[in-house]
Enzyme design. Structure first.
Site, PDB file in Angstrom:
ATOM      1  N   GLY A 283       2.783   0.447   4.080  1.00 56.27           N
ATOM      2  CA  GLY A 283       3.101  -0.881   3.981  1.00 56.27           C
ATOM      3  C   GLY A 283       2.830  -1.393   5.499  1.00 56.27           C
ATOM      4  N   TRP A 284       2.074  -0.775   6.228  1.00 54.72           N
ATOM      5  CA  TRP A 284       1.933  -1.363   7.627  1.00 54.72           C
ATOM      6  C   TRP A 284       0.409  -1.412   8.287  1.00 54.72           C
ATOM      7  CZ3 TRP A 284       5.658   2.851   9.432  1.00 54.72           C
ATOM      8  CH2 TRP A 284       5.069   4.298   9.585  1.00 54.72           C
ATOM      9  N   ASP A 285      -0.595  -1.031   7.218  1.00 55.81           N
ATOM     10  CA  ASP A 285      -1.953  -1.025   7.593  1.00 55.81           C
ATOM     11  C   ASP A 285      -2.650  -2.193   6.616  1.00 55.81           C
ATOM     12  OD1 ASP A 285      -2.393   0.698   9.766  1.00 55.81           O
ATOM     13  OD2 ASP A 285      -1.868   1.907   8.320  1.00 55.81           O
ATOM     14  N   ARG A 286      -3.042  -1.688   5.104  1.00 59.83           N
ATOM     15  CA  ARG A 286      -3.568  -2.551   4.293  1.00 59.83           C
ATOM     16  C   ARG A 286      -2.678  -3.791   3.856  1.00 59.83           C
ATOM     17  NH1 ARG A 286      -5.071   2.521   0.341  1.00 59.83           N
ATOM     18  NH2 ARG A 286      -2.946   2.993   1.445  1.00 59.83           N
TER      19      ARG A 286
ATOM     20  N   CYS B 110       0.989  -1.205  -0.072  1.00 62.57           N
ATOM     21  CA  CYS B 110       0.280   0.138   0.097  1.00 62.57           C
ATOM     22  C   CYS B 110       1.008   1.277   0.005  1.00 62.57           C
ATOM     23  CB  CYS B 110      -1.074  -0.055   1.130  1.00 62.57           C
ATOM     24  SG  CYS B 110      -0.170  -0.391   2.789  1.00 62.57           S
TER      25      CYS B 110
ATOM     26  N   ARG C  83      -3.827   3.625  16.286  1.00 62.29           N
ATOM     27  CA  ARG C  83      -4.847   2.992  15.277  1.00 62.29           C
ATOM     28  C   ARG C  83      -6.027   2.835  16.269  1.00 62.29           C
ATOM     29  NH1 ARG C  83      -1.999   5.043  11.969  1.00 62.29           N
ATOM     30  NH2 ARG C  83      -1.117   4.080  10.228  1.00 62.29           N
TER      31      ARG C  83
END
Length: 586
Positions: free
Chosen positions: A324-327, A321, A373
């Site tokens: 590179g650390w959520d989706r 994404c 989050r």
């Protein structure tokens, strides 16, 4: 009276299961309070790292890419696992790796600047000898110049990051300015790393072509590289909402059905772009993607990824994404769990072990900012594991199926799920929790028992306390967790806050579903007398996750639940695996 050997064995097994559940709860508790950074590791985090290596070593021979103090990437694991091949006992037709770890380490060190935040292309799953990799998107010129200047100053004026034996081809360098030459070098090294890992397919989840902040392009992507340096790769643009969208998911009482992303926002400019060779075999109308809700979109993208990795026997896949650390961990984790449920990877791991591995490695050690989050209500992490109920069908299996050759069925692929739905009697859904956790019971004469670590759920009614027990026999009643009809919303919906979300990023319209069966609120669904191994495995993982999550983080509602159903539900999950919920609903 002395206990029999068999009962003693059962007690030992139950104790071991409880300890594994406690390990997961401890991990989530640590994760919810700690932002992982490679240079700031506590003894507790060290134990997590060690446990990950042990779990990988169960089924694979691996080497380690060293990132001891975060010098390669500060929010990647200190010991990045490179899976070489499956152990002999798990795979007689072993795929031997041709990659030399020293060369891989060198390519990683040289190519890291090519990607946003230095999150380079990293192999994380080995499937039939092919690497499934993760990364961030390509860095833009602002980040590149900022980082190269930083490196130059703090290396005493000699920056050899881009020292490379191969020169840029003359016909290209002759027509490019200094900025393009810098891109040639850094992206050229990124491409070398991709090719060294035999990656051919690049799946981009960004909804933007370039990430823009304060009017500046802060990141780029392969699909808009002006020099078309990535033209030899198969680029797949599958725009998927960012973590902010999952605030809407939480505000809608953790209901993904009917939650549709607003594709008309100004910053959304990345179209869906998939090669026809992939779309024609999936029986999905991709032109409707902007009308899909979050469930449909995630299901269809996962089907696509599985189809891609099954379509080529030699080439790997990169998923990314922006950062590179959520989706990215969402789809990496779903891929890992889906392939594991099919028995294709991590063959020796139990549900509690694969859950621990994917939370610890795919999410925590790769830098997902769970504390941040959670504070914003962007619960993409919870969504990932609660979503497992939507992929239990054999339709999501990577196991290649044979087509039937009889008469008019010869072009149809049947799965266990399809055959269950062909039965004439329909008494409602036998699946477990839905997104909103509303409790509805119905009588059922067709059993659907769960084996292994899966559990039975039974209740006398919507307001009655729920009981859980391990076993292989189903209860006289089934519990259906389903979206309630509008008239029952106030009574049965556990987290209703009396108002809908006003976020501009989503369409808050509710979808209605036909309900048939003995209960007016039952939904048509699976009626199989014997669930598939895939279903049993994924439901066991999801149950363990919900139990651990309830005992640590809990689900947070804007208003108290009138019925207390959610709180009671998560408490029962916790008790079912030997945990006591300490923070269910806040």
């Amino acid at each position: 009276m002395a206990a029999s050997p068999s009962s003693g064995g059962g007690l030992i097994a139950a104790g071991a299961a409880a300890r594994r559940s406690e390990d997961i709860a401890d991990l989530i508790e640590l994760f919810s309070r700690t932002q992982y950074r490679a240079k700031e590791v506590t003894p507790r985090v060290e134990r997590v790292e060690k446990r990950c290596l042990e779990l990988f070593g169960r089924d694979y021979k691996y080497s380690v890419i060293q990132n001891t103090n975060g010098e390669v990437c500060g929010h990647y694991p200190r010991q990045i696992v490179y899976l070489e091949y499956e152990s002999v006992e798990h795979n007689k037709d072993r795929f031997e790796s041709t990659v030399q770890i020293s060369k891989l380490q060198d390519l990683v060190n040289r190519s890291k600047m090519a990607r946003c935040r230095g999150r380079f292309v990293c192999p994380v799953i080995l499937y039939n000898g092919k690497h499934i990799c993760r990364s961030s998107t390509l860095a833009g010129w602002g980040e590149l110049y900022g980082r190269t200047g930083y490196n130059y100053i703090f290396s005493g004026g000699s920056d050899d990051t881009w020292a490379e034996s191969e020169e840029v081809p003359e016909d290209d360098s002759a027509v490019r300015n200094g900025e393009s030459q810098l891109f040639d070098k850094v992206r050229g090294l990124d491409i070398k790393l991709l090719r060294y890992l035999s990656v051919r397919y690049i799946c981009d989840l960004m909804v933007e072509n370039k990430k823009v902040k304060f009017g500046l392009n802060v990141t780029s992507s392969e699909k808009v590289d002006k020099a078309q340096r990535y033209a030899d790769f198969t680029l797949i643009s599958v725009p998927y909402p960012g973590c902010e969208f999952f605030k809407d998911y939480k505000d809608r009482d953790y209901t993904a059905e009917g939650l549709v992303f607003n594709w008309n926002q100004d910053f959304v400019d990345a179209p869906l772009s998939i090669p026809a060779s992939f779309t024609k075999n999936l029986n999905i109308d991709w032109s409707d993607y902007q009308s899909w809700d979050l469930v449909q979109q995630t299901q269809n993208y996962l089907k696509l990824l599985i189809h891609i990795i099954n379509s080529d026997d030699e080439s790997g896949l990169l998923v990314h994404c922006i950062s590179g650390w959520d989706r990215t961990p969402l789809f990496v984790s779903l891929l890992r769990l889906s392939l594991w449920a099919d028995g294709l990877i991590h063959a020796s791991l139990e549900p509690s072990e694969i859950l621990y591995l994917t939370i610890a490695y795919d999410w925590f050690l790769f830098g997902h900012m769970l504390p941040d989050r959670l504070s914003k209500g962007e619960e993409i992490f919870f969504f990932c594991f609660n979503f497992l109920k939507h992929i239990i069908s054999e339709k999501f299996s990577a196991v290649k199926k044979r087509r039937r050759k009889n008469s008019h069925f010869r072009d149809t692929e049947f799965t266990v799920d399809d055959l269950c739905q062909l039965k004439t009697r329909d008494r409602g859904s036998l699946t477990s929790l839905s997104s909103d956790f509303s409790l509805i019971t119905e009588d059922a004469t067709v059993p659907c028992s769960l084996t292994g670590e899966a559990t039975d759920m039974f209740s006398a009614g919507a307001q009655a306390p729920m009981a859980w027990r391990k076993g292989r026999t189903s209860s006289p009643q089934t519990v259906v967790w389903n979206k309630p009809a509008p008239l029952e919303d106030k009574l049965l919906h556990p987290l209703t806050d009396g108002k809908s979300s006003s976020s501009s990023s989503s369409n808050q319209s509710e979808q209605s579903f036909p309900r048939v069966g003995s209960s007016p609120l039952a939904v048509p669904g699976r009626r199989c007398s014997s669930p598939s191994e895939r279903q049993v495995r994924l439901e066991a993982v999801r149950e363990l996750f919900l139990a651990a999550y309830s005992s640590t983080v809990g689900l947070k509602s804007a208003a108290p639940s009138p019925s207390g159903a959610i709180s009671g539900l998560l408490e029962q999950f916790a008790r079912g695996v030997g945990l006591r919920g300490s923070n269910t609903i806040i």
